[in-house]
Design a protein around this motif. Sequence first.
Motif, short mmCIF file in Angstrom:
data_model
loop_
_atom_site.label_atom_id
_atom_site.label_comp_id
_atom_site.label_asym_id
_atom_site.label_seq_id
_atom_site.Cartn_x
_atom_site.Cartn_y
_atom_site.Cartn_z
N PRO A 1 0.84 -1.20 0.00
CA PRO A 1 0.00 0.00 0.00
C PRO A 1 0.87 1.25 0.00
O PRO A 1 2.06 1.18 0.34
CB PRO A 1 -0.77 -0.11 1.31
N GLU A 2 0.27 2.36 -0.39
CA GLU A 2 1.03 3.61 -0.34
C GLU A 2 1.20 4.00 1.13
O GLU A 2 0.24 3.95 1.91
CB GLU A 2 0.26 4.69 -1.09
N LEU A 3 2.41 4.38 1.51
CA LEU A 3 2.65 4.71 2.92
C LEU A 3 1.98 6.02 3.29
O LEU A 3 1.87 6.93 2.46
CB LEU A 3 4.16 4.84 3.18
N THR A 4 1.54 6.11 4.54
CA THR A 4 1.09 7.41 5.03
C THR A 4 2.34 8.28 5.20
O THR A 4 3.46 7.77 5.21
CB THR A 4 0.41 7.27 6.41
N GLN B 1 4.43 7.21 8.12
CA GLN B 1 5.18 5.96 7.85
C GLN B 1 6.39 6.26 6.97
O GLN B 1 7.50 5.79 7.22
CB GLN B 1 4.28 4.94 7.16
N VAL C 1 1.01 4.23 18.03
CA VAL C 1 -0.22 3.80 18.69
C VAL C 1 -0.74 2.53 18.00
O VAL C 1 -0.35 2.24 16.86
CB VAL C 1 -1.32 4.89 18.65
N THR C 2 -1.61 1.79 18.66
CA THR C 2 -2.13 0.56 18.07
C THR C 2 -2.87 0.89 16.78
O THR C 2 -3.63 1.85 16.73
CB THR C 2 -3.11 -0.16 19.03
N GLY C 3 -2.59 0.12 15.75
CA GLY C 3 -3.25 0.36 14.46
C GLY C 3 -2.62 1.47 13.63
O GLY C 3 -3.19 1.94 12.66
N SER C 4 -1.40 1.88 14.01
CA SER C 4 -0.76 2.98 13.27
C SER C 4 0.05 2.47 12.09
O SER C 4 0.62 3.25 11.34
CB SER C 4 0.13 3.79 14.20
N GLY C 5 0.11 1.15 11.92
CA GLY C 5 0.79 0.61 10.74
C GLY C 5 2.29 0.44 10.91
O GLY C 5 3.07 0.66 9.98
N LYS C 6 2.72 0.00 12.07
CA LYS C 6 4.15 -0.23 12.29
C LYS C 6 4.67 -1.33 11.38
O LYS C 6 5.77 -1.23 10.84
CB LYS C 6 4.40 -0.60 13.76
N THR C 7 3.86 -2.37 11.21
CA THR C 7 4.32 -3.51 10.40
C THR C 7 4.67 -3.07 8.98
O THR C 7 5.65 -3.54 8.40
CB THR C 7 3.23 -4.59 10.36
N GLU C 8 3.89 -2.16 8.43
CA GLU C 8 4.16 -1.70 7.07
C GLU C 8 5.51 -0.96 7.02
O GLU C 8 6.23 -1.06 6.02
CB GLU C 8 3.03 -0.78 6.62
N VAL D 1 -3.86 4.44 11.00
CA VAL D 1 -3.94 4.50 9.55
C VAL D 1 -5.38 4.85 9.15
O VAL D 1 -6.33 4.44 9.80
CB VAL D 1 -3.55 3.12 8.96
N ARG E 1 -11.19 -1.90 15.14
CA ARG E 1 -10.20 -2.00 14.07
C ARG E 1 -10.87 -1.73 12.74
O ARG E 1 -10.24 -1.25 11.82
CB ARG E 1 -9.55 -3.38 14.04
#
Length: 742
Positions: free
Chosen positions: A196-199, A202, A225-232, A386, A595
Motif C-alpha cells: 500500500p502507499e505509505l502514510t 510511515q 499507537v495501536t493500528g498505526s501501521g508499524k508492520t508496514e 492508519v 479496528r
Amino acid sequence: MRYAGVIVDLNAEELDQVYTYSVPNGMVLAPGQRVVVPFGPRQVEGYVVRLEEQCELEPQRVKPVIRPLEAYPLLLPELLELAQWMRETYFCTLASALRQMIPAQLRRERVRAKKLRMAQLNCDEDQAQIAIQGKKSRAPRQAEVLRQLLEGARPSAGLNGSALTALKKQGLVKIYEVEQLRSPFRAPIIRGRQDPELTSAQADAVREVEEGVKRGVGRFLLLGVTGSGKTEVYIRLIRGVLQSGKGAIVLVPEISLTPQIVDWFRSRFGDCAAVLHSRLSPGERYDEWRRIRRGDARVVVGARSAVFAPLEELGLIVVDEEHETSYKSDRRPRYDAREVAWERCKRAGAALVLGSATPCIESFMRTDARVRPENRYQLLELSQRVNGRPLPTVEIVDMGKEISRGNNSMLSGALQQALLECLAEGKQSILFINRRGYSTFVSCRKCGYVERCQACDVSMIYHRSDDMLRCHYCGAMRRPPKRCPECGSVHIRYFGIGTQKVQEAVQALLPGARLARMDLDTTRGKDGHEKILSAFGRREADVLIGTQMIAKGLDFPDVTLVGVVAADMSLNIPDYRAAERTFQLLTQVAGRAGRAQDPGRVIIQTCEPDHYAIQLAAKQDYRAFYRKENTLRRRALYPPYTRLARLLVTGKDEEAVIQKAQSLEKELGDYLNEESELKSYVVHMRALEAPLGMIRGEYRWQVFVKLYRKPEAQQILAKMDEFSREQKDVRIDLEIDPSNML
Ligand code: ADP
Ligand code: ZN
Ligand code: ZN
C-alpha cells in the motif's frame, strides 16, 4: 601440522574452555564447523572456534579430531564472537551460548534431512515400450509401473513395490533419493500482494531509518499507537535491505506468531521468508534453519531465539512489541534478545528497530537527548491510526460503587448491559482477564485498598500456609486484616478471578450465547490457541473469554465490545513493574476494539478507577504515563535507575536451602566489606524466602540485591555468579534483572 581449538558440547562449567586437537592430514576444517572429538574415554561433539599452525602442548598429548559433522561451518564467525560476548555478559558457558545458535535437533543428530525415494526409467522410451508389450500379459503390474514412469520420474511410494524391485533388478528402472524440505507453511503463497502507499508518517519513519543507517546511527525506537501501521514500516525497511543484497530478522513475541502474521510476511516476501519458532515440528525447524544458512531465505520471522538465525550479510533487525517480557530468556543462558540483537547489529553494521505502542520504561528513557550517543535510541513516532480511524472510547467502571449498590457479581451493570446489546446486535465481544502467573494479594473490593509494603511500595503476598502477608523484596510480615483499614468494609479478600468463573457468570447472564474460552487449560496441544481463534474468527462464538494471550495481534472486524473484568489483577502483582504491565496490557486490549469501521467500545472494571495506569491507558497517552512512572522509579530507586539481581536457592531439604541462602548473604557481605569501594554500589541486600516459597516440592529462598546502575557493579554480579557455582545439596541460580521474581 594444523591444530583446532574446540569447545566440547558438554554442560559442565569446569569444561568451559578451548581444548586443542590436531587436524589429520587431508581433513579440511573452518572455524564454526562441528566436529567429533575424543574426550576421555568418550567421543563427543564440539565446535571448532579457531585454527592454529602451532601448539604449545607436547605433540604426543594432542589427540586428533575424529571427523567433521558437516562439510561446512554451521556457525557463522560473527556468531562465534557473539557467543563470547554472551559468556561475559550473562555469565554462561560458551557451549550453552553456542547451543542457542543451532537448532537442538541438529545436535546429537536427532533429525536428518527428509529423503524422498524416487523412481525413474533407466532406459530410453523405445526400450520401455518394448518391455511393456512383452510384460502386458505375463507381468501386468510391472507393465503398469513402466507406463507410469514413461510420464516422468515419481516418488516410489506410490508405485507397486514388488514390481519396482523386479524392474530395478532387470536394470529397466533406477531408484534414487532427493531431499524434501518440510515446509511449515500450510497455504501456498498468495503472490503479488501490492504494497500500500505509505502514510506520510510511515514514509518519514522509513526515511529516518535509512538516513540514520547511512550516517551510522543504528538504533531506533518506533513509538506507534495501536493500528498505526508499524508492520508496514518494517516491511518497507526490509525491502530496502533486500535490494542492497542484505538480509533481515524480525522478532515477534512467540504468542503473536500466529499463522496470519506468518502468511502475511510470506505474501509479501514469498519463499524468501523463513519462520523459526517453537511450535514448528523438529523437522520443519531443521529445514527452515538450513534454508536460511544456505542463503535461500533472506527474511527471518521468528520468536526470541531467531535473533541467532544464521543470516550472512545482516542489514536489519526488527523487534516488534519490544516491551514484551518474552524477549528475555528465563532459562540459561538468561539473555535479552534486544541486547543480543544490538550486539549483532553493531558487528554487522546493521540497523536495529524496536517497535511498540507501549515501550518499556528503560527503552523510552534511552530516547532522551541526555543519554550518551552510544546508548541512545533515535525516536520515531506514528501518532495516528492508519486511515484516520479513531482510537476506541474507553469507559472506566468503579467496582467499589457496584458493591455499594448491592451488585456483588464480577460483571458490572455497565458491562452486563453492553454484553446484552452486543449480542442483540449480532456482534462479537471479548472479555479479558489480565492475570499474570499467580496473584494472591489482599484487596478491598469496595474502596480498592491493597495491603502494600511501605518500605518497598509493592503489594504484599498472602501465604496460605501460615496465614501471613509478606513483602518479597524486604521480607516484612504482617497478619492480613479482617476489615478494610481504609473504609471498614468486610469485602476485603484474597484476589483471584479465573477465566472459568467469568465464563460461568457470562453464561448465566446470556444463556443463549455461544462462549469460547482461551487460557492455558484450553490451549494445550500444537494448535490449541489457533483453533479457538479461528473458530471465533468464523463467528462460531459470540463471546471470547481469555487471559492476556488474547490481547495481541488479533484483528476481528466484528468485535465491537472489549471488557476488562478486573484491571486490578495486574495492578497489584507484587512487582515494581505492576503499573507498567497494567498500562501495557490495557493499551493493547483497548487497541483490539474498533479496528474496522465501527469505533467500538471498551469497558475497564477496576477498584482503583483513579490510578494513573488505568486513567492514562484509557486515554492511550504513553508519554504522560512514561513521565509519571519515570518519576516514581527514580524516587523509589527501581530500574532503570538500579539493577535487581538475586541468587535463587532451591532444593528438597528446607533446612539446607535456608542455610545456604543465609550463608550466601554472609559471604557476599564479607566480600563487600573487603572490597569496600564496591559497597557503595549496593542499595540493599537480603536473604529471604522467595515469593513462591515452594514449587513442585522444592523449597525456594533468595538473596535479593539491589545495585546502582554503574559499570563497576558488574564486579558484584560476577562475584555472585562465582558463588552460584558452589552447588552441593541445593541448586543456585543467578538472575539479573529478571522479567519476574516469583
Ligand atoms: P500496528 O502494528 O501499528 O498496531 P498494523 O501494522 O497492524 O498496526 O496496521 C493496522 C492496519 O492498517 C493493518 O490492517 C494494515 O494492513 C493497515 N495499513 C498499514 N499501513 C497502511 C497503509 N499505508 N495504507 C493502508 N493500510 C495500511
Ligand atoms: Zn476498603
Ligand atoms: Zn518491603
